[in-house]
Design an enzyme around this catalytic site. Structure first.
Site, PDB file in Angstrom:
ATOM      1  N   GLU A   1       1.661  -0.557  -5.006  1.00 60.30           N
ATOM      2  CA  GLU A   1       0.657   0.455  -5.328  1.00 60.30           C
ATOM      3  C   GLU A   1       1.400   1.789  -5.280  1.00 60.30           C
ATOM      4  OE1 GLU A   1      -3.326   2.718  -3.828  1.00 60.30           O
ATOM      5  OE2 GLU A   1      -1.589   2.376  -2.575  1.00 60.30           O
TER       6      GLU A   1
ATOM      7  N   ASP B   1       0.832  -1.203   0.000  1.00 58.05           N
ATOM      8  CA  ASP B   1       0.000   0.000   0.000  1.00 58.05           C
ATOM      9  C   ASP B   1       0.874   1.264   0.000  1.00 58.05           C
ATOM     10  OD1 ASP B   1      -2.810   0.955   0.376  1.00 58.05           O
ATOM     11  OD2 ASP B   1      -1.967   1.869   2.171  1.00 58.05           O
TER      12      ASP B   1
END
Ligand code: BGC
Length: 566
Positions: free
Chosen positions: A279, A217
């Protein structure tokens, strides 16, 4: 530490393929909205275990689990209290192991979400930081700074958080901490060795339990370079004016890659090696490093997700992404939908604005089921785009519910909304709840088969039309299309080659090895089909040798293997 194959739950078939991820179809599960087995309104791990036969029949290669860790859900689980446990509302570590084993038994790998940019404000480290006070080693794991003003009553700078409002939160003693997302998500200081060591321990914890990889993330945010305590911080305007060339104080810094090089070494100490997917919302030409040999292995490309349904844009995005992937030695990734964006069936049914994501937001802002949404056209285009995606070299990341052709739910009542972007923008942005509504498994019954209690986000009546049960019984359904496509796609694994076909301005066509041809007609008018045996089409074909508008067909060139015809 080298893990033996026996100590990790894997079927033999999964052990030997080191490159499985290069062309994998990865299905994202947002666990709290997938299937609720214990009637508390929240999806859970046991619910996913019950659906393993569904996942297996779908034909995916891997599951990516969004966070399932203990969390106050200030940001849908991306505010993690404890990185090495399961939220008790979702299950137990034993259930996690059972899920991993159940997936591996049917040949599906598992990727878990790691959230390293920030912990939650309930994490034991952050509690300790608050208790220990200014200048303590405990505060040194986060980014605390003195406030401005006589008593520190003003934030250290005017920086704004991604979710809106100030990026600083006061703690009551003149100090403030940085949170690039919600205040419940204090940013970690990755210059601190405790932080680095602890995340390596977390990665090992899940790797030792048998996971096959990690989705990382906000991968472009970990490394930061703030002036030392006592020195003035740049203003937001100064930050905004800085290039993203690897030296920006907050985003996409070159030194973030030192972290991933260490992680990759850990991944390679397992057999087969683990994979990471970053990401990283960065410029396309800076993406390669996240995916490269010393990077995580793969990085999401959001270029198609941001693109309108336009053949020119698709062609250029595909070309540039394949080049970038080749330069990094990785394979490319394709994504149309995830838990952060308006579902692509809905985006494609909206008037063209040049920016799909904003276009979706504009429609949502207009409120309710806006008349300008053409839901049927959106779904038709989404099916065509997905068939194109699944024929491309590289990994396809699919988001739960897209295989049902689900649309965004725009009209969630304010009282039921959860996304912090809604609250921090005072409702100006409706946020991401509309793509996170629990799935409809049946057309009738409580919560459309999601579970026996009222779901944590309300489902609209029209979900009945899109239930897995209804689509199961309809061979023309989107579910059947995904299943057929995923089965056929497995034949494309052998190679990552693509040869463009010139079939007209409105058409995107290409050939893959083995005589496989994919043709997408983006325009409204029918176009002639090239020769070949029809394998699958996103819409029923008229049978007169033409391909209707907004449709994709897969063909096999009768001269299989001869890549000579254009
Ligand atoms: C996740 C979001 C989350 C944010 C902060 C992202 O990029 O995908 O859902 O809100 O990181 O963790």
């Amino acid at each position: 530490m080298l893990q033996t194959s026996e100590s990790r739950s894997r079927s033999t078939a999964l052990l030997h393929d080191h490159d499985w991820w290069r062309q994998a179809a990865v299905y994202q599960i947002y666990p709290r909205s997938f299937a609720d087995s214990d009637a508390n309104g929240i999806g859970d791990l046991a619910g996913i275990i019950e659906k393993v036969p569904y996942l297996s029949a779908l034909g995916i290669d891997a599951v990516w689990l969004s966070p399932f860790y203990p969390s106050a859900l200030a940001d849908g689980g991306y505010d993690v209290d404890d990185y090495r446990d399961v939220d008790p509302r979702l299950g137990t570590l034993a259930e996690f192991d059972a899920l991993t084993a159940a997936l591996h038994d049917v040949g599906i790998r598992i990727i878990v979400d790691i959230v390293p940019n920030h912990t939650s404000d309930r994490h034991e480290w952050f509690r300790a930081a608050l208790a220990a006070g200014k200048g303590s080693p405990e505060r040194g794991r986060y980014l605390f700074r003195d406030g401005r003003g006589e008593r520190g009553e003003l934030p250290p700078s005017d920086w704004t958080s991604i979710f809106g409002g100030s990026a600083w939160e006061p703690v009551g003693d003149g100090q403030w901490y940085l949170h690039n997302f919600a205040p419940e998500q204090p940013d970690l200081d990755w210059n601190n060795p405790d932080v680095r060591a602890d995340f390596l321990a977390t990665l090992r914890f899940w790797a030792d339990r048998g996971v096959d990889g990690f989705r990382v993330d906000v991968a472009h945010g970990l490394a930061k370079d703030l002036p030392p305590e006592g020195e003035p911080l740049p203003t937001q305007a100064e930050l905004d004016a800085l290039p993203h060339d690897g030296q920006h104080p907050l985003w996409d810094r070159d030194d973030v890659h030192d972290i991933y090089a260490e992680w990759r070494r850990l991944f390679r100490s397992y057999d087969p090696p683990l994979i990471g997917v970053a990401e990283a919302w960065v410029d396309p030409d800076r993406r390669a490093r996240y995916a490269g040999q010393d990077g995580l292995g793969q990085a999401f490309s959001f270029d198609l997700l941001r693109a309108d349904f336009d053949p020119r844009v698709f062609r250029s995005v595909i070309t540039s992404n394949l080049e970038l992937a080749a330069a990094s030695g990785s394979s490319t990734t394709w994504v149309f939908s995830n838990h952060d964006v308006v579902r692509h069936a809905t985006r494609y049914g909206l008037p063209v604005s040049g920016d799909s994501e904003r276009m979706g937001r504009e429609w949502l802002l207009s409120g309710g089921t806006a008349p300008e949404l053409d839901a049927a056209l959106g779904l038709r285009r989404a099916r065509a785009a997905t068939l194109l995606q699944l024929a491309l070299p590289g990994s396809a990341y699919l988001y739960q519910g897209e295989e049902l052709g689900l649309h965004e739910v725009p009209d969630i009542p304010e009282a039921a909304r959860q996304d912090p972007t809604f609250f921090r923008s005072r409702g100006v942005e409706l946020g991401r709840d509309g793509c996170r509504v629990p799935l409809p498994w049946t057309s009738e019954g409580p919560a459309f088969g999601f579970g026996d209690a009222a779901p944590h986000l309300p489902q609209p009546d029209w979900f009945a039309e899109y239930s897995a049960e209804r689509e199961e019984g309809d061979p023309s359904s989107t579910l059947w299309l995904y299943r057929r496509a995923l089965r056929l796609r497995s034949e494309l694994r052998e190679s990552e080659q693509l040869e463009w076909l010139e079939l007209g301005d409105e058409v995107v066509g290409f050939r893959r090895p083995g005589g496989w041809v994919s043709v997408t007609n983006f325009g409204p008018q029918s176009v002639p089909l090239p020769d070949g045996d029809i394998l699958l089409s996103s819409e029923e074909l008229p049978g007169d040798g033409t391909l209707p508008g907004a449709a994709t067909v897969w063909l096999r060139d009768p001269d299989t293997g001869e890549n000579t015809r254009g």
